[in-house]
Scaffold this motif. Structure first.
Motif, PDB file in Angstrom:
ATOM      1  N   SER A   1       3.335   5.932  -2.770  1.00  0.00           N
ATOM      2  CA  SER A   1       4.327   6.655  -3.047  1.00  0.00           C
ATOM      3  C   SER A   1       4.612   6.722  -4.744  1.00  0.00           C
ATOM      4  CB  SER A   1       5.739   6.012  -2.432  1.00  0.00           C
ATOM      5  OG  SER A   1       6.768   6.705  -2.956  1.00  0.00           O
ATOM      6  N   TRP A   2       4.244   5.598  -5.429  1.00  0.00           N
ATOM      7  CA  TRP A   2       4.415   5.516  -6.853  1.00  0.00           C
ATOM      8  C   TRP A   2       3.549   6.547  -7.325  1.00  0.00           C
ATOM      9  CZ3 TRP A   2       1.183   4.696 -10.924  1.00  0.00           C
ATOM     10  CH2 TRP A   2       1.915   4.460 -12.279  1.00  0.00           C
ATOM     11  N   PHE A   3       2.237   6.545  -6.906  1.00  0.00           N
ATOM     12  CA  PHE A   3       1.105   7.295  -7.540  1.00  0.00           C
ATOM     13  C   PHE A   3       1.664   8.863  -7.097  1.00  0.00           C
ATOM     14  CE2 PHE A   3      -1.955   4.166  -7.400  1.00  0.00           C
ATOM     15  CZ  PHE A   3      -2.468   4.456  -8.771  1.00  0.00           C
ATOM     16  N   SER A   4       2.170   9.101  -6.102  1.00  0.00           N
ATOM     17  CA  SER A   4       2.659  10.400  -5.774  1.00  0.00           C
ATOM     18  C   SER A   4       3.657  11.022  -6.630  1.00  0.00           C
ATOM     19  CB  SER A   4       2.993  10.593  -4.436  1.00  0.00           C
ATOM     20  OG  SER A   4       2.022  10.521  -3.385  1.00  0.00           O
ATOM     21  N   ASN A   5       4.752  10.183  -6.781  1.00  0.00           N
ATOM     22  CA  ASN A   5       5.463  10.434  -7.977  1.00  0.00           C
ATOM     23  C   ASN A   5       5.286  10.631  -9.098  1.00  0.00           C
ATOM     24  OD1 ASN A   5       7.635  10.471  -5.957  1.00  0.00           O
ATOM     25  ND2 ASN A   5       7.986   8.309  -6.076  1.00  0.00           N
ATOM     26  N   GLN A   6       4.137   9.901  -9.722  1.00  0.00           N
ATOM     27  CA  GLN A   6       3.759  10.105 -11.136  1.00  0.00           C
ATOM     28  C   GLN A   6       2.818  11.197 -11.073  1.00  0.00           C
ATOM     29  OE1 GLN A   6       4.438   7.542 -13.576  1.00  0.00           O
ATOM     30  NE2 GLN A   6       5.855   7.166 -11.963  1.00  0.00           N
ATOM     31  N   LEU A   7       2.074  11.605 -10.042  1.00  0.00           N
ATOM     32  CA  LEU A   7       1.227  12.731 -10.478  1.00  0.00           C
ATOM     33  C   LEU A   7       1.716  14.061  -9.643  1.00  0.00           C
ATOM     34  CD1 LEU A   7      -1.920  10.734  -9.374  1.00  0.00           C
ATOM     35  CD2 LEU A   7      -0.891  11.117 -11.480  1.00  0.00           C
ATOM     36  N   GLU A   8       2.740  13.957  -9.362  1.00  0.00           N
ATOM     37  CA  GLU A   8       3.227  15.496  -8.365  1.00  0.00           C
ATOM     38  C   GLU A   8       3.510  16.623  -9.523  1.00  0.00           C
ATOM     39  OE1 GLU A   8       7.049  14.692  -6.641  1.00  0.00           O
ATOM     40  OE2 GLU A   8       8.170  14.230  -8.548  1.00  0.00           O
ATOM     41  N   LYS A   9       3.768  16.325 -10.620  1.00  0.00           N
ATOM     42  CA  LYS A   9       3.822  17.275 -11.668  1.00  0.00           C
ATOM     43  C   LYS A   9       2.725  18.034 -12.072  1.00  0.00           C
ATOM     44  CE  LYS A   9       4.749  13.787 -15.162  1.00  0.00           C
ATOM     45  NZ  LYS A   9       5.886  13.191 -15.636  1.00  0.00           N
ATOM     46  N   TYR A  10       1.187  17.337 -11.876  1.00  0.00           N
ATOM     47  CA  TYR A  10       0.056  17.692 -12.283  1.00  0.00           C
ATOM     48  C   TYR A  10      -0.661  18.671 -11.359  1.00  0.00           C
ATOM     49  CZ  TYR A  10       1.324  14.341 -16.052  1.00  0.00           C
ATOM     50  OH  TYR A  10       1.945  13.602 -16.779  1.00  0.00           O
ATOM     51  N   PRO A  11      -1.316  19.582 -11.618  1.00  0.00           N
ATOM     52  CA  PRO A  11      -1.979  20.522 -10.666  1.00  0.00           C
ATOM     53  C   PRO A  11      -3.355  19.893 -10.269  1.00  0.00           C
ATOM     54  CG  PRO A  11      -2.242  21.389 -12.846  1.00  0.00           C
ATOM     55  CD  PRO A  11      -1.190  20.185 -13.135  1.00  0.00           C
ATOM     56  N   ASN A  12      -3.865  20.531  -9.338  1.00  0.00           N
ATOM     57  CA  ASN A  12      -5.286  20.174  -8.749  1.00  0.00           C
ATOM     58  C   ASN A  12      -6.508  20.326 -10.306  1.00  0.00           C
ATOM     59  OD1 ASN A  12      -4.666  19.313  -6.302  1.00  0.00           O
ATOM     60  ND2 ASN A  12      -4.994  21.308  -5.670  1.00  0.00           N
TER      61      ASN A  12
ATOM     62  N   ASN B   1       0.705  -1.155   0.134  1.00  0.00           N
ATOM     63  CA  ASN B   1       0.074  -0.179   0.022  1.00  0.00           C
ATOM     64  C   ASN B   1       0.803   1.191  -0.050  1.00  0.00           C
ATOM     65  OD1 ASN B   1      -2.578   1.405   0.208  1.00  0.00           O
ATOM     66  ND2 ASN B   1      -1.918   1.933   2.392  1.00  0.00           N
ATOM     67  N   ARG B   2       1.788   1.214   0.765  1.00  0.00           N
ATOM     68  CA  ARG B   2       2.545   2.604   1.015  1.00  0.00           C
ATOM     69  C   ARG B   2       3.594   2.743  -0.385  1.00  0.00           C
ATOM     70  NH1 ARG B   2       3.487   1.905   7.476  1.00  0.00           N
ATOM     71  NH2 ARG B   2       1.252   1.805   7.819  1.00  0.00           N
ATOM     72  N   GLY B   3       4.182   1.626  -0.828  1.00  0.00           N
ATOM     73  CA  GLY B   3       4.892   1.454  -1.994  1.00  0.00           C
ATOM     74  C   GLY B   3       4.046   2.146  -3.106  1.00  0.00           C
ATOM     75  N   ALA B   4       2.695   1.862  -3.072  1.00  0.00           N
ATOM     76  CA  ALA B   4       1.764   2.140  -4.383  1.00  0.00           C
ATOM     77  C   ALA B   4       1.614   3.763  -4.082  1.00  0.00           C
ATOM     78  CB  ALA B   4       0.386   1.365  -4.427  1.00  0.00           C
TER      79      ALA B   4
END
Length: 139
Positions: free
Chosen positions: A119-130, A114-117
């Motif tokens: 983190s993966w999502f956070s890294n993939q989506l960090e460059k996109y705005p709300n 769960n936590r690895g997933a």
């Protein structure tokens, strides 16, 4: 004349069929999707299985990024779902999505998955705005 009319009907059907096939994602609720990401099931198999099952059961495959309300969504989605020793409560749609919150699908998964997933999502989506609409596919 009859051949021309028949040709016109066939062409209209072909155009309509092409339009439907081309826009099938839109018909499934993916209008306005800006980004598509592919989630790695080989790295996070429990979370991947949860996402697949939740989408198969009618939950959205689209995440509209809404970091501002993530904590509120998390409280709503986990309300009434007891903690379980040795497990995390995984949410789909995720709390950081406007589609998350009340009614989200919850599954107990191992903390490392769960936590690895997450983190993966956070890294993939960090460059996109709300407000960015992201289609999630599971590989």
């Amino acid at each position: 004349m009859k051949k021309s009319f028949l040709f016109l009907i066939v062409m209209l059907l072909a155009v309509a069929t092409s339009y439907y096939l081309y826009n099938s994602e839109i018909l499934q609720g993916e209008e306005g999707v800006r980004v598509t990401i592919t989630f790695p099931s080989d790295r996070y198999p429990e979370t991947a299985a949860h996402i697949r099952d939740a989408i198969s059961n009618g939950k959205s495959s689209v995440c509209t990024i809404d970091r501002v309300h993530a904590e509120e969504h998390r409280k709503l989605s986990l309300k009434g779902v007891a903690t379980k020793s040795g497990f995390d409560r995984d949410e789909w749609p995720m709390a950081m999505c406007s589609e998350g919150g009340k009614g989200a699908d919850i599954r107990y998964v191992s903390p490392s998955d769960n936590r690895g997933a997450g983190s993966w999502f956070s890294n993939q989506l960090e460059k996109y705005p709300n407000g960015t609409r992201v289609a999630v596919q599971v590989k």
